[in-house]
Structures are given as C-alpha cells and as structure tokens.
Design an enzyme around this catalytic site. Structure first.
Site, mmCIF file in Angstrom:
data_model
loop_
_atom_site.group_PDB
_atom_site.id
_atom_site.type_symbol
_atom_site.label_atom_id
_atom_site.label_comp_id
_atom_site.label_asym_id
_atom_site.label_seq_id
_atom_site.Cartn_x
_atom_site.Cartn_y
_atom_site.Cartn_z
ATOM 1 N N GLU A 270 1.033 -1.400 0.188
ATOM 2 C CA GLU A 270 -0.078 -0.103 -0.128
ATOM 3 C C GLU A 270 0.716 1.216 -0.137
ATOM 4 O O GLU A 270 1.895 1.343 0.785
ATOM 5 C CB GLU A 270 -1.016 0.036 1.234
ATOM 6 C CG GLU A 270 -1.995 1.005 1.503
ATOM 7 C CD GLU A 270 -2.297 1.338 3.078
ATOM 8 O OE1 GLU A 270 -3.532 1.802 2.965
ATOM 9 O OE2 GLU A 270 -1.957 0.397 3.740
ATOM 10 N N LYS A 330 -9.451 0.296 -2.211
ATOM 11 C CA LYS A 330 -9.859 -0.142 -0.842
ATOM 12 C C LYS A 330 -11.386 0.205 -0.391
ATOM 13 O O LYS A 330 -11.869 1.354 -0.728
ATOM 14 C CB LYS A 330 -8.977 0.716 0.204
ATOM 15 C CG LYS A 330 -9.163 0.276 1.706
ATOM 16 C CD LYS A 330 -8.198 1.070 2.602
ATOM 17 C CE LYS A 330 -7.884 0.553 3.813
ATOM 18 N NZ LYS A 330 -7.165 1.323 4.788
ATOM 19 N N CYS A 387 -4.428 -2.980 3.898
ATOM 20 C CA CYS A 387 -4.092 -2.685 5.168
ATOM 21 C C CYS A 387 -5.216 -3.172 6.134
ATOM 22 O O CYS A 387 -5.620 -4.425 6.364
ATOM 23 C CB CYS A 387 -4.094 -1.051 5.192
ATOM 24 S SG CYS A 387 -3.479 -0.442 6.824
#
Length: 522
Positions: A270, A330, A387
């Site tokens: 990321e 995301k 994440c």
C-alpha cells in the site's frame, strides 16, 4: 446481597487483571494461551446480578485490554484519538457485561450450568460482531480469534472463521473458570469434567485438515519492502518520490536473486508509490522501466485523485509496456485516519484531523485482480485486501469467494513506529490464510512483511523499518473451505440468538422477584 466495598474493589482488580492478561495473548508477546485465562477472569468478575455493576466490570476489563493493545494509535495520531478509541472499544465489553446480567436472569440459564456456557459465548460473539460493524463501519481489531495465530486452535478458522474461533476462546475461559470454582468446592467430578471439555476442544483442533498442496500450479512472486525516509513518523512520506524510488530500487534488487522473466508478479505495498503513476508521466516511466527490467507485472499500491474530489487507496496491476490492466480500490477506508467524519466537531478534540486534507472514498468492487500468466497459460486471480481490511471478515471472504487463488495484504505501517501494530496485523493475515486455505503475502512499506503458507505458517519474514525483498513460490488453490462457504451466517446466527436470550432473560427477570435471584450463576 450487595458486595462489601473490599469485595467490589477485588472484583474490579480481577477484571483489570483479566483484561491485561488477554492483551498479552495478542502480539507482542502473543502468548495465545493467556486469552482463555483472561476470559475466565472476566467470567468470574461478572458473577453479581446487577447490569450496571457488570457494565462497570466489563468497562474495566476492556480498558485494561484495549488501551495497551492499540498504543500504536497514540503513536500515529496522538493521545486523544487513542483514548477515544480505547473507551469506545471498552464500552462494548461494558455492553456485554450488562447483556450477560440480563440474559442469565432467564429461568433456564439461572438453574442450569449447561445453558450458561453457550449463552456467554453467543453473547460475546454477538457483541464482537456489533463492534466490528458499528459505528463508521466498525473496528474489529482485538477480536479474541486474532490472538490465536500461534495456537493449535487456529485450525478452527478453517471450519467456522472468526466467530467460531472467538467463541471457542470465550468458551474455554468459561470452562477454566468453572474448573477453578469446582476445585475450590472440592468437587472433583465437576473439576475433571470442565478440564476434560477444555482438553477435547484442543484435541479437536488437531483433527482439522489444513491442506497446503498446490491445486493448479504455483505462482512465483517477488515482494518489495522499500522502507521510508523518516521511520516511525506520521509525515514519513514527506520527501516527494523517495518512497517510489525506494521501491523501484528494491524491485531492481530482486534481479540479484532471480533472472529477468523468472517472476510471475512483483508485489508492492500500500502506498508503494507516493505519486499516482496514472497521471504523472515521470512516475509511470520509473514503474514501467523497472517492470521491463524484471519482465513481470507489478501490483502497485498508489493513491488516485478523481476530478470530482476525494481520493482512492488503490492497487494497480501494471503490465510492462502496457501500463494499468486491472485495479482494486480499498472498500473500507479507516475513519478518522483516511477520512474524517464530523470534521468540525472532532477538530475540537484533536487538530490531527487537519492532516487529512482530502477524504478517502470507498471502493465498490471486490478485491480480485485478474492477472494473465504466460507461464501458466491462464489467468490467475489475486485476492487483494488493503491494510486494515484484513480485519474485516466479509471483505477477505469476498476476495476468495470471487476467485482469489492467493491472498495479498498490501499495507503501510510507516506511521505506527516501532509499535506492535504490524505484528498484530500479521497475526490476522496468518489466520485469514487458514480460514480460506490460501497462501498469503503481507507486504508492507516498512515491515513486518511475510510469506504465509495456507496453514498459517510463516515461511519468510522481514524486519521492521528495513529495505528487504521476498521471493517465494505460492501454491495456487481454488477449493473453498467450510468457513468460506458458510459466509456470514455464523455471525448472523450468533447475533440473532444473542438478542433473543437477552430478551428472554428480561422477561424471566420480570417474573422472578429480585430477592429470589441469587448472585452468581449456578
């Protein structure tokens, strides 16, 4: 009968000790065996028939557990957000304490110890599900299941996912507490019965098959942990293009270990580039150039800025000579970190909100990245999560159910310093590998990064705040585990039954005078 003041203080001390003990079950140090011990302490501390008192007991347990566990929030954004998040998460344990007091007032639960264990477990799982979904999308960090990455109990993830494993840990706590109570009463039969049930759960975990064999070939991957210029600082990305340059250099360093064309894909973390290569020609040239050098596509973590405003946290599959061929954005941005709800109100408590100048937007598509493989002569589907998404059951499950043959967890731990955040996240990635039977790569800008086998074993691992590379052959798997097939039904069932037993307990309490309700379960 009310407890004397000294007994009340001892009960709160027991609750605090139980919460701290449970925190130690999570990395670091990750002493998994302590989680049932901490839950046993909570069960014993909740023996009084008072919803308000039990809410206080639960709050103390929660503060002692979550406060030390998420000190990384203090490191990243300061004391006020850390304290607010700690109190919020502890409040859910307070809710659980009150719900347990209400639920056990039902006639069946009061009079039969056989009903107390499943009632306690179902309520715990239901409250975990609630705090994992609300408010602002929830915060699943610290679920009991996530303490068991190094425990034999981790195998139960394959069978029923996070709800089952969390419930089993809570249940073992109840059994341990019962064994302690029975031993204090010199009730040998009940002591041995509780310990026998505890042992049966442990033995059962050894019977669960965790297959690691490749079903449709292997994928040879390289993963690049590039590091950042200012380790452990919130503004670690302050030097423009340095993070991109670090990951370009790390990708080039892979050629010291493999020949060009030998890798099927190179994984970046990321925010592996701090400049969007889809609009910046210089960044695009650097990425495409190093992709040509290794002769492999790159899965690049970047940020996209749509013209209508906001931003997306995105993974881009970059084919050498072609550019982006697939993306994933995301779906669950972190509130108060990647976007700021109620910005004007929250600013009164912390000016750190102004560090987020453009709110992150949620992606709408599942985390699947199709990749054409010349060597395998077919399209391989990467299951990608970014994440904190690794903590959310549904997001990871959807990536596998939609065809993901391996899992990739792209993350950026740069702002969390030398805290335990990265190792706590690694524990979740390991458990997701077991849950879905998929080889998994957690790749971070600064570490900890790791290659994980489908049975949760760490094959390779990097250090924290280092520039390192990983090379591994990942078994590609396509069968779905029982946990993947079950979907969210275990969680929904626990939540529904949890509500029902609380309401049944309230009705039972209305029929039974308070003077006739003894303190403590049977």
């Amino acid at each position: 009968m009310p407890l004397p003041p000294s007994a009340r203080w001892l009960t709160l001390l027991l609750a605090g000790a139980g919460g701290w003990t449970t925190r130690l079950a999570f990395p670091d140090p990750g002493l998994s065996v302590l989680a049932p011990v901490g839950m046993a302490a909570l069960f014993l501390a909740l023996r009084r028939d008072s919803a308000r008192w039990n809410a206080l007991v639960g709050l103390v347990w929660g503060l002692a557990c979550f406060g030390p566990m998420i000190t990384w929030a203090h490191t990243a954004v300061g004391p006020v957000p850390w304290l607010a998040l700690t109190v919020l998460e502890a409040s859910y344990v307070a809710l659980f304490g009150a719900a347990w007091a209400w639920a056990r007032r039902g006639h069946a639960v009061w009079r039969s110890s056989a009903w107390q264990l499943p009632t306690f477990v179902l309520l715990w799982v239901a409250v975990e599900e609630l705090r994992s979904a609300w408010p602002f999308g929830g915060f699943p960090w610290g679920r009991l299941a996530f303490s068991q990455a190094d425990s034999p109990l981790a195998a139960y993830m394959w069978l029923g996912g996070t709800p089952l494993l969390s419930g089993l840990v809570a249940g073992l706590g109840v059994l341990l507490a019962r064994a302690v109570l029975a031993a204090g009463q010199v009730a040998l039969g009940r002591t041995l019965g509780a310990l026998g049930a505890l042992g049966a759960v442990l033995v059962g975990s050894l019977l669960i098959p965790l297959d690691t064999v490749a079903q449709d070939g292997t994928l040879r991957v390289g993963a690049v942990q590039g590091n950042v210029p200012e380790p452990g600082r919130l503004d670690a990305f302050g030097e423009r293009r340095q993070v991109l340059d670090n990951h370009v250099a790390g990708t080039r360093a892979l050629l010291d270990r493999v020949a060009p064309g030998e890798l099927d894909v190179v994984l970046w973390p990321e925010n592996g580039t701090d400049i969007d290569p889809q609009v910046d020609q210089e960044a695009a040239g650097l990425i495409d150039g190093v992709a040509r050098e290794v002769r492999a596509p790159l899965l690049v973590g970047t940020v996209q800025y749509p013209p209508e405003g906001g931003r997306y946290n995105t993974a881009v599959l970059w084919e050498p000579g072609t550019g982006p061929v697939a993306t994933y954005s995301k779906q669950r941005p972190a509130p108060f970190a990647e976007y700021i709800p109620m910005r004007s109100f929250v600013r009164h408590f912390s000016d750190a909100v102004d560090l987020v100048t453009r709110d992150m937007l949620p992606g709408t598509e599942p985390g699947v990245v199709p990749m054409a493989s010349q060597r395998l002569a077919r399209t391989v589907v990467l299951g990608d999560v970014i994440c904190f998404e690794v903590a959310y059951d549904g997001i990871v499950r959807e990536a596998v159910a939609e065809g993901g043959e391996v899992l990739v967890v792209q993350t950026n731990n740069a702002s969390f310093g030398w805290s335990d955040e990265s190792t706590q996240q690694l524990a979740m990635s390991r458990l997701r590998a077991v849950e879905h039977g998929r080889a998994t790569v957690q790749i971070s800008t600064v570490g900890v990064s790791a290659v994980i086998a489908p049975n949760g074993a760490v094959v390779r691992q990097t250090g924290l705040f280092t520039a390192e590379q990983l090379v591994a052959d990942l078994p590609l798997r396509q069968t779905l585990t029982p946990a993947t097939r079950a979907g969210d039904w275990p969680a929904r069932t626990a939540a529904a039954i949890g509500v029902w037993v609380v309401l049944a307990g309230m009705v039972g309490a209305a029929r039974l005078p308070r003077a006739e309700r003894p303190d403590g379960p049977a």
